[in-house]
Scaffold this motif. Sequence first.
Motif, PDB file in Angstrom:
ATOM      1  N   VAL A 120     -15.293  14.879 -66.325  1.00  0.00           N
ATOM      2  CA  VAL A 120     -16.734  14.509 -66.100  1.00  0.00           C
ATOM      3  C   VAL A 120     -17.460  13.627 -66.088  1.00  0.00           C
ATOM      4  O   VAL A 120     -18.547  13.468 -65.194  1.00  0.00           O
ATOM      5  CB  VAL A 120     -17.411  14.402 -67.981  1.00  0.00           C
ATOM      6  N   GLU A 121     -17.121  12.363 -65.728  1.00  0.00           N
ATOM      7  CA  GLU A 121     -17.337  10.913 -65.062  1.00  0.00           C
ATOM      8  C   GLU A 121     -17.562  10.936 -63.668  1.00  0.00           C
ATOM      9  O   GLU A 121     -18.724  11.360 -62.904  1.00  0.00           O
ATOM     10  CB  GLU A 121     -16.939   9.914 -66.037  1.00  0.00           C
ATOM     11  N   HIS A 122     -16.268  12.104 -63.129  1.00  0.00           N
ATOM     12  CA  HIS A 122     -16.238  12.063 -61.933  1.00  0.00           C
ATOM     13  C   HIS A 122     -17.292  13.461 -61.371  1.00  0.00           C
ATOM     14  O   HIS A 122     -17.848  13.047 -59.885  1.00  0.00           O
ATOM     15  CB  HIS A 122     -14.639  12.961 -61.608  1.00  0.00           C
ATOM     16  N   LEU A 123     -17.242  14.689 -62.113  1.00  0.00           N
ATOM     17  CA  LEU A 123     -18.242  15.015 -61.642  1.00  0.00           C
ATOM     18  C   LEU A 123     -19.901  14.680 -62.056  1.00  0.00           C
ATOM     19  O   LEU A 123     -20.192  14.721 -60.196  1.00  0.00           O
ATOM     20  CB  LEU A 123     -17.653  16.367 -62.653  1.00  0.00           C
ATOM     21  N   ILE A 124     -20.042  14.017 -62.198  1.00  0.00           N
ATOM     22  CA  ILE A 124     -21.645  12.841 -62.317  1.00  0.00           C
ATOM     23  C   ILE A 124     -21.619  12.269 -61.271  1.00  0.00           C
ATOM     24  O   ILE A 124     -22.483  11.804 -60.687  1.00  0.00           O
ATOM     25  CB  ILE A 124     -21.280  12.327 -63.541  1.00  0.00           C
ATOM     26  N   GLN A 125     -19.928  11.636 -60.879  1.00  0.00           N
ATOM     27  CA  GLN A 125     -20.828  10.400 -59.473  1.00  0.00           C
ATOM     28  C   GLN A 125     -20.345  11.861 -58.309  1.00  0.00           C
ATOM     29  O   GLN A 125     -20.309  11.311 -57.247  1.00  0.00           O
ATOM     30  CB  GLN A 125     -19.227   9.665 -59.567  1.00  0.00           C
TER      31      GLN A 125
END
Length: 344
Positions: A175-180
């Motif tokens: 999810v952090e990657h998707l936000i980035q």
Amino acid sequence: MMSKPKVTIHDIAERLNITASTVSRALNDNPRISDVTKKAVLKAAKQLNYQPNNIAAALRNGKSHIIGVIVPTADRTFFSSVVRGIEEIANKLNYKVIICQSYDDYEKEVQTIDALLSARVDGIIASIGKNTENFKHYKRAQEKGVPLVLFDRTTEALDASQIVIDDYFGAYKVVEHLIQQGCTRIAHFTSPKKVSVFKERFRGYTDALRDNNIPFDEQLVVSSNLQLEDGRKSMEQLLQLKDIPDAVFSASDYGAMGAMQILKERKIKIPEEIALAGFSNDPFTSFTDPPLTSVDQLSITMGKVTAQIFFEHLNSAGSNNFSQKIVLKPEIIFRESTLRKQEK
């Protein structure tokens, strides 16, 4: 036609004109029996198609050298790979593995435990079914002194060793990657959260949103069995929202694959319009169009570690008197289904 009577050690003894006890010792590689006799016994056993009675042997020796392994389903790459890892360790130690499927059915799981106990297995390794909430059948095995080790789908309701991956970490990082990558409206496909793995993946999802100041929207969370058709239905449900998501994180690769099919049918661009990520890193994820970002569960490693912990229990005195939890760190495999900015 009547079946032939089962060959016994007495038949081998009669053919070689030796005692049944000598045959038994030879078959068990007793050092008191000469190599010549052992070879003769093995040859006769093969000629007569002798099949050892493992249950009888277990009653005599206290060990059957058989491990029961229970999985929800054997046709999923993750579970079959875990079994492969277990067998690699077990076979080196001259143990055999019986693979049983619960199909996520509670009654089937109870019956399987009963069957394994009747077969006098030396221990049980299990991944708990989605619909199991009562664990009396596992406790019954432990009360009989049968070592129990759980992997992947576990529960704190049992005092048993657990081998899991860090589902929370894997979900959080995806999810952090998707936000980035610029996604701000991220949906999540989950399954009944009484199952530990889905509970932890959901927690990782919500914490990653919170830590990045993205509000949680209950409409973006869809619960199902996470199979291919479930993914299709879940994606169709999301596309009916007034504000559709710009990303989907599925707690299984199959759910993500179903979503991908719907998006391609609707000619919605991946990842430009909606990014997709899954969990498990099943082999097909590298062959989808576009290839699917996923979390590698380290299945073979999990199988080997599970077997190692099992044999620690088996070889220790009072094997049910201690338990430990081992958490493996998963690896995120970034692929084109989420790489809007093409960062690797």
